[in-house]
Write an enzyme that holds these catalytic residues in place. Structure first.
Site, short mmCIF file in Angstrom:
data_model
loop_
_atom_site.label_atom_id
_atom_site.label_comp_id
_atom_site.label_asym_id
_atom_site.label_seq_id
_atom_site.Cartn_x
_atom_site.Cartn_y
_atom_site.Cartn_z
N GLN A 212 -67.46 -27.04 -60.12
CA GLN A 212 -66.18 -27.05 -60.55
C GLN A 212 -65.93 -28.32 -61.16
OE1 GLN A 212 -65.29 -25.28 -56.14
NE2 GLN A 212 -63.33 -25.92 -57.24
N PHE A 243 -63.97 -21.95 -54.66
CA PHE A 243 -63.28 -22.26 -53.49
C PHE A 243 -63.16 -23.57 -53.15
CE2 PHE A 243 -65.19 -17.88 -52.85
CZ PHE A 243 -64.14 -17.13 -53.34
N GLU A 247 -66.96 -28.45 -55.97
CA GLU A 247 -66.12 -29.57 -56.30
C GLU A 247 -67.14 -30.87 -56.43
OE1 GLU A 247 -62.07 -32.00 -56.47
OE2 GLU A 247 -62.06 -30.18 -55.43
N ARG A 325 -53.17 -34.33 -47.97
CA ARG A 325 -52.45 -33.37 -48.30
C ARG A 325 -52.26 -32.48 -47.10
NH1 ARG A 325 -51.59 -29.68 -52.88
NH2 ARG A 325 -52.35 -31.24 -54.31
N ARG A 357 -60.31 -24.42 -50.85
CA ARG A 357 -58.88 -23.71 -51.07
C ARG A 357 -57.72 -23.90 -50.50
NH1 ARG A 357 -59.14 -17.28 -53.01
NH2 ARG A 357 -57.22 -17.41 -54.38
N THR A 459 -53.27 -35.03 -55.84
CA THR A 459 -52.51 -36.19 -55.54
C THR A 459 -53.27 -37.39 -56.00
OG1 THR A 459 -54.17 -36.02 -53.32
CG2 THR A 459 -51.63 -35.22 -53.33
N ALA A 528 -57.23 -27.95 -57.20
CA ALA A 528 -55.91 -28.29 -56.89
C ALA A 528 -54.85 -27.13 -57.56
CB ALA A 528 -55.42 -29.69 -57.23
N GLU A 730 -54.05 -21.64 -55.02
CA GLU A 730 -54.20 -21.85 -53.68
C GLU A 730 -53.17 -21.60 -52.92
OE1 GLU A 730 -56.51 -26.20 -53.47
OE2 GLU A 730 -54.79 -26.26 -54.54
#
Length: 778
Positions: A212, A243, A247, A325, A357, A459, A528, A730
């Site tokens: 990702q 998902f 990443e 988060r 996710r 963020t 995100a 998400e």
């Protein structure tokens, strides 16, 4: 960049805001979609397999790889000594994640060496022949044992505070203290982690990676090879699901393939077995929430004090922003007059947990809904009434400030919830369920209507940027490339719709090409929920530049004003003439008009001070609501989801068909996380739920028997996003919380709805049964 020009120019009946099929849908169902394992291998391609630790925490005393090297088909064995650059793939720069372990292992399954074989089978068989001696060290694998062993924190915790919770919590008429465990989740993408590295001349290397975040893979490969980023090109056409699990977790496989490829000067493919993938790669973070709630007899919240402790694994990975988060969403959809929230990201001897996710938001939101549930049972009211009583208010109400001091300016949650409450016939059904439970000794039912408010943006402010590259060729065909990656969510299709709509041409004219660091540099992760927001705007910026050049050319050539140039369907009206789009493009080429442009976008308005716990981390909020009804068997704990109704906010949808698919899939995945998907490590630190045989994702038969999903068609983003749309990746994941809350009501019927069942997640049949038995014994 503002979208007012875009909105004024695009045609209502154009490709935008239309239910077009996913660009690869026909390839997915016919098996012709090309994934990395389908790419023809260069001649002489070798295959890699991991040599993994069989201790959770231990010093490595000796490693004997003699038998491994002598095994049939083995070409080489790669250890940390073969890494020409830095032996580290930590995504946060903390240098706490070695590519290959050297003197110590910190989780069961940690890679120690890599076997390179003529075939994958050769490499995998040889990897099991190593003789390694260890000296065991103390280990812990869960939150409670981490706390008991005074485990260190993998990153600095964050605190959010507003008001005076330390004093106000004592003043309120009512108070509840409690604890909740929220389980993790395996990504279970259909395509496992995979990479293929092809060496080039000098320091050059091409890496195909199922990731990702191609730019991060590029940086990591350069890091371990000791070369510049410009020597590494990373390509990703599509993933078979991500998902969040791709990443950062693909870095390991891409880097190891690259090290081997450069050492041996042969292409190397690395595809781990499913069991190995699950043992090595990170999951959704488990959480333990300890809370102290103060409220009045009506059920209105006065103060909240909560600590969110997380199982992070052996290294930091993304645990800092994930646990941050969780705090950002611990308010769910509710205003807390006085609040104190703290994260506690704990080191454990397990694989390093990572993005999933929702990125910590779901865990925070589950905690927030538990707060509401606790209050409802104390004051004896329908939890929906307590939810509505505590919702954020409209601007000017004095009830719009989040715990992180951002104003909620776009609040539509009450309208959404009330519309769904009416359309799902919630009140009448709840009363019918209460009456049913009074006369049913074994089967009990429950119903819950829960809201979603989810902040959209990374963020980490720097990630809120994107680039795109658009070419128009002489025949009028369009080439599109951007930094976003396609993992089945339809991003490529949506961005292609944006470009097609800008020129008002058929989407078939737009060629979607693989994401590559060689075309669009310094990309952010497709995560995100910002893929369409960022890349759509960047692509529009590029297309807009070319369109303005075409308009200027038409004005010169036909001697008209700009207002007399209009892009119609596949043609352009210039004064009194109508010219086919491709004819205009070809004429512009011969007039030496540049028909290529690089676009760029950065999200406006956002800023964040983590140390102060204040700022505007989110550009806007996406909202939703779900009403779920369940039936449980009080003798076995087994249950069915009888019906779910969903109303979800995606703003002005770029592609309603794709968005509805995202909502449906996200709900089922969220439901699975909270019901059947359970991770379990044994006392030796081994992950025992490491395959489809031991880890239960939802089946088609687990979906709600009645499943009604609708988009809030009246919604339109107040912020200037692409086409006034909202993110959809998400936010709908949290709609699954309605199933957990409905199960809780069904269990609570055992004690006449007077006691909060305090169901931990996942609410497996075993946990449901134990909760039923606890209430029976009261």
């Amino acid at each position: 960049m503002d979208t007012t020009t875009f909105e004024a120019k695009h045609t209502i009946n154009g490709p935008m805001h239309t239910s077009l099929r996913h660009d690869s849908a026909h390839k997915h169902v016919t098996g012709t979609a090309e994934y990395i394992d389908d790419i023809p291998e260069p001649a002489g391609t070798l295959h890699a397999a991991l040599g993994m630790a069989d201790r959770a925490h231990a010093e490595i005393l000796s490693i004997d790889l003699t038998a491994v090297r002598a095994a049939p088909g083995v070409v080489d064995v790669i250890t940390a000594a073969d890494i020409p650059g830095i032996n580290d793939v930590a995504s946060t720069g903390q240098h706490d994640e070695p590519l290959l372990a050297t003197d110590k292992v910190e989780f069961h399954g940690q890679p120690i060496f890599v076997v390179i074989g003529e075939t994958r089978e050769h490499a995998r068989r040889a990897a099991r022949l190593a003789k390694i001696e260890y000296r065991d060290l103390p280990h812990w694998t869960d939150i409670d044992s981490a706390l008991a062993n005074d485990a260190p924190l993998v990153v600095k915790p964050m605190t959010l505070k507003r008001g005076e919770p330390e004093t106000e919590i004592e003043k309120a008429p009512l108070r509840v203290q409690g604890q909740m465990y929220i389980g993790g989740q395996e990504h279970f993408y259909l395509e496992s982690q995979i990479a293929m590295a092809i060496p080039g001349e000098d320091e050059d290397i091409l890496v195909w990676s199922s990731t990702q975040h191609p730019s991060e893979v590029q940086h990591m490969v350069a890091h371990v090879l000791g070369c510049a980023n410009n020597a590494v090109e990373v390509k990703t056409r599509r993933m078979g699901g991500g998902f969040g699990g791709k990443e950062t977790q693909g870095n390991l496989f891409a880097c190891l393939a690259a090290v081997a490829a450069k050492k041996l000067n042969r292409a190397v493919k690395f595809r781990p077995d499913r069991d190995e993938d699950m043992a090595v790669t990170g999951k959704r973070h488990d959480f333990r929430v300890d809370y102290d709630l103060a409220f009045d007899e009506e059920g209105r919240i006065h103060a909240v004090d909560a600590t969110f402790a997380a199982r992070c694994g052996f290294s930091a990975d993304l645990s800092g922003p994930v646990t941050d988060r969780a705090l950002f969403h611990a308010d769910s959809s509710y205003f807390y007059p006085h609040v104190h929230l703290t994260s506690k990201p704990l080191k454990t001897h397990t694989c390093s947990n990572t993005a999933f996710r929702g990125f910590g938001g779901p865990q925070g939101m589950v905690g927030g809904e538990r707060f509401i549930e606790e209050i409802a049972y104390v004051v004896g009211k329908d939890p929906l009434d307590i939810r509505k009583l505590n919702f954020y208010g409209q601007p000017g109400s004095g009830r719009t400030l989040t715990p992180y001091h951002q104003e909620v300016e776009d609040n539509i949650i009450l309208k959404l919830v009330e519309e769904l409450e009416a359309s799902s016939d919630y009140r009448a059904r709840r009363q019918a369920i209460i009456e049913f439970n009074e006369n049913s000794p074994v089967i009990r039912k429950g119903i819950a209507l829960t809201p979603v408010k989810f902040g959209i943006s990374f963020t980490m402010t720097a990630y809120n940027q994107a680039g795109a590259l658009v070419h128009i060729y002489q025949d009028g065909s369009i080439h599109l490339n951007h930094g976003g990656t396609e993992m089945g969510q339809g991003l490529y299709t949506k961005v292609a719709q944006v470009v097609a709509d800008t020129f008002n041409v058929d989407i078939d004219r737009v060629k979607i090409t693989a994401t590559t660091t060689g075309k669009v540099p310094n990309t952010s992760a497709t995560a995100a929920s910002s893929g369409s927001d960022l890349n759509g705007m960047a692509a529009y910026d590029a297309a807009r530049q070319i369109k303005e050049r075409l308009i200027d050319f038409a004005c010169r050539q036909w001697k008209v004003e700009k207002e007399q140039v209009e892009f119609l369907a596949n043609r352009v009206r210039v004064g009194e003439d109508e010219v086919p789009f491709d004819t205009l493009v070809r004429a512009a080429y011969y007039d030496r008009v540049q028909l290529s442009a690089a676009g760029f976008y950065k999200t406006p308005k956002i800023h964040w001070d983590r140390a102060a716990g204040k700022g505007r981390p989110f550009y806007y909020f996406a909202y939703g609501a779900a009403c779920s009804e369940v039936s449980i068997d009080t003798l076995t704990g087994e249950y069915l989801v009888d019906r779910t109704d969903i109303l979800h906010d995606v703003g002005k949808s770029l592609n309603p068909a794709i968005d509805i698919g995202q909502v449906e899939g996200a709900f089922v995945q969220g439901m699975g996380w909270l019901t059947t998907e359970e991770l379990w490590w044994d006392t030796k630190g081994r992950l025992r739920t490491h395959a489809p045989s031991t880890y239960k994702i939802p089946l088609a038969s687990d979906r709600p028997k009645i499943f009604n999903v609708k988009l809030a068609e009246w919604s339109e983003n107040k912020e200037a996003t692409i086409g006034r749309s909202k993110a959809v990746g998400e936010p709908p994941f949290m709609l699954g919380i309605s199933v957990l809350e409905a199960l809780s009501m069904a269990v609570a019927s055992i004690a006449d709805y007077t006691v909060c069942p305090r169901l931990d997640a996942p609410a497996t049949p075993e946990r449901v049964l134990m909760a039923v038995e606890r209430l029976k014994a009261m």
